[in-house]
Scaffold this active site. Structure first.
Site, PDB file in Angstrom:
ATOM      1  CD  GLU A  25      30.566  28.011  43.529  1.00  0.00           C
ATOM      2  OE1 GLU A  25      31.782  27.559  43.628  1.00  0.00           O
ATOM      3  OE2 GLU A  25      29.834  28.290  44.605  1.00  0.00           O
ATOM      4  CE  LYS A  87      37.824  31.511  47.490  1.00  0.00           C
ATOM      5  NZ  LYS A  87      37.576  31.413  48.833  1.00  0.00           N
ATOM      6  CG  ASP A 139      38.013  38.354  54.391  1.00  0.00           C
ATOM      7  OD1 ASP A 139      37.633  38.370  53.033  1.00  0.00           O
ATOM      8  OD2 ASP A 139      38.377  37.205  54.651  1.00  0.00           O
ATOM      9  CB  SER A 141      32.933  37.473  49.650  1.00  0.00           C
ATOM     10  OG  SER A 141      33.161  36.698  48.420  1.00  0.00           O
ATOM     11  CG  ASP A 143      31.232  35.477  46.097  1.00  0.00           C
ATOM     12  OD1 ASP A 143      32.355  35.450  45.389  1.00  0.00           O
ATOM     13  OD2 ASP A 143      30.912  34.629  46.735  1.00  0.00           O
ATOM     14  CE  LYS A 160      30.216  30.848  52.187  1.00  0.00           C
ATOM     15  NZ  LYS A 160      31.323  30.447  51.437  1.00  0.00           N
TER      16      LYS A 160
HETATM   17  N1  PSU Z   1      30.386  27.259  49.838  1.00  0.00           N
HETATM   18  C1  PSU Z   1      31.016  25.912  50.211  1.00  0.00           C
HETATM   19  N2  PSU Z   1      32.268  26.065  49.878  1.00  0.00           N
HETATM   20  C2  PSU Z   1      33.121  27.150  49.140  1.00  0.00           C
HETATM   21  C3  PSU Z   1      32.175  28.119  48.826  1.00  0.00           C
HETATM   22  C4  PSU Z   1      30.928  28.435  49.338  1.00  0.00           C
HETATM   23  O1  PSU Z   1      30.234  25.263  50.887  1.00  0.00           O
HETATM   24  O2  PSU Z   1      34.024  26.973  49.067  1.00  0.00           O
HETATM   25  C5  PSU Z   1      32.679  29.242  47.943  1.00  0.00           C
HETATM   26  C6  PSU Z   1      31.769  29.834  46.962  1.00  0.00           C
HETATM   27  O3  PSU Z   1      32.616  29.679  45.740  1.00  0.00           O
HETATM   28  C7  PSU Z   1      32.066  31.302  47.261  1.00  0.00           C
HETATM   29  C8  PSU Z   1      33.374  31.461  47.945  1.00  0.00           C
HETATM   30  O4  PSU Z   1      32.009  32.178  46.046  1.00  0.00           O
HETATM   31  O5  PSU Z   1      33.524  30.263  48.800  1.00  0.00           O
HETATM   32  C9  PSU Z   1      33.442  32.832  48.630  1.00  0.00           C
HETATM   33  O6  PSU Z   1      34.910  32.839  49.038  1.00  0.00           O
HETATM   34  P1  PSU Z   1      35.711  34.127  49.562  1.00  0.00           P
HETATM   35  O7  PSU Z   1      35.041  34.425  50.994  1.00  0.00           O
HETATM   36  O8  PSU Z   1      37.000  33.887  49.671  1.00  0.00           O
HETATM   37  O9  PSU Z   1      35.162  35.250  48.655  1.00  0.00           O
HETATM   38 MN    MN Z   2      38.074  37.022  51.409  1.00  0.00          MN
END
Ligand code: PSU
Ligand code: MN
Length: 303
Positions: A25, A87, A139, A141, A143, A160
């Site tokens: 990614e 993003k 919220d 993700s 993903d 995370k």
């Molecule tokens: N890990 C990091 N930095 C990031 C991400 C993960 O250290 O920016 C990103 C990944 O691309 C993951 C995204 O898919 O954060 C998820 O964002 P959100 O929670 O907005 O869906």
């Molecule tokens: Mn989100």
């Protein structure tokens, strides 16, 4: 604007001949690291994929084209663009293609590109998940939903620990996404190996992970799998995370901005150690994705 994905020749050739390919990614390249360090991280991840015997396919939207396999100059553009690269989750691909410019794929965006192009293995740092305080913000993700929809093995260091990892594991179960623990019985928490919820199966070799993926795709069609590999070495970021989540909420930050804002604060509070750990685990996960892709091809499963 073109709706046909632009697949790099090397990647297209590998896919045609059923040789191993690993998707990567670009959100982490553009937004995950300070001052162009994202370029070094991206090149390192690609090199590790190659060293394991697979072909890297870094994904992103470049000037209106969905790409699988980027040139070094394109990777450099993502790293240099920083915040000005959009993003791009799965929901953002269409707007990025129509508008042009740079779209940095999240894991969800990358999975959509993998689906389009037939890539079955991917590596990243940490996957998104259910955010702390989800009951108020809802919220969660994208993903997770993309994982459920894409026949891809995603190697990450788990979810995370800026997230609610217990709730994330529950949603993965709801979505029918197997969570394979790489030589571990609990979900790693991105920076730290210990303390996460249980995985659904422990795997001890790339061949075993590949065999489970092959069986899963036979039994469950187009669903993805998470292969969670504990980071080595880890970092106890927990003391910083609660504080970072609190401050971000206090500032009224919502939506796509939440993850980068929390990560930036954790970085600030942890004095930069996060960067070194993050960089190492991204490279190691890319290498493991390559090994599983190679084992899958060697097992006669195709790609
Ligand atoms: N890990 C990091 N930095 C990031 C991400 C993960 O250290 O920016 C990103 C990944 O691309 C993951 C995204 O898919 O954060 C998820 O964002 P959100 O929670 O907005 O869906
Ligand atoms: Mn989100």
């Amino acid at each position: 604007m073109t709706l046909t994905p632009a697949v790099a020749e090397e990647v297209a050739e590998a896919l045609r001949s059923r040789r191993p390919v690993v998707g990567l990614e670009t959100t982490l390249v553009a937004h995950g690291f300070p001052e162009r360090e994202g370029l070094a991280v991206a090149l390192e991840a690609e090199a590790r994929v190659r060293a394991s015997g697979a072909v890297p396919a870094t994904t992103g939207i470049v000037d209106g084209a969905v790409k699988a396999g980027l040139t070094a100059a394109e990777l450099e553009r993502f790293a240099a663009a920083g915040e000005s690269a959009r993003k791009a989750g799965a929901r953002d691909l269409a707007a990025c293609v129509v508008r042009g410019g740079l779209g940095a794929t999240t894991v969800g965006g990358m999975l959509a590109v993998c689906r389009l192009t037939g890539i079955s293995f991917a590596g990243t740092g940490g996957t998104g998940g259910v955010h702390r305080g989800f009951a108020e913000s809802l919220d969660i993700s994208g993903d997770l939903v993309q994982l459920a929809r894409s026949p891809v093995v995603v190697v990450s260091s788990g979810a995370k620990s800026i997230l609610d990892t217990g709730a994330t594991a529950e949603v993965l179960e709801t979505l029918g996404v197997p969570v394979l623990g790489w030589r571990t019985a609990t979900l790693p928490l991105f920076y730290t190996a210990a303390g996460g919820p249980p995985v659904s199966a422990v795997v001890s070799s790339a061949a075993e992970a590949a065999a489970i993926a092959a069986a899963h795709w036979q039994l469950n069609g187009s669903a993805g799998l998470l292969l969670a590999r504990p980071p080595d070495p880890g970092l106890d970021a927990e003391p910083f995370i609660a504080e970072a989540v609190r401050r971000v909420r206090e500032q009224g930050i919502t939506g796509q901005a939440v993850t980068p804002a929390v990560l930036a604060l954790v970085h600030e509070l942890s004095g930069g150690r996060r960067i070194a750990v993050n960089r190492q685990l991204i490279a190691d996960n890319a290498a493991l994705a390559g090994e599983v892709a190679v084992a899958y091809a060697a097992g006669g499963h195709g790609h």
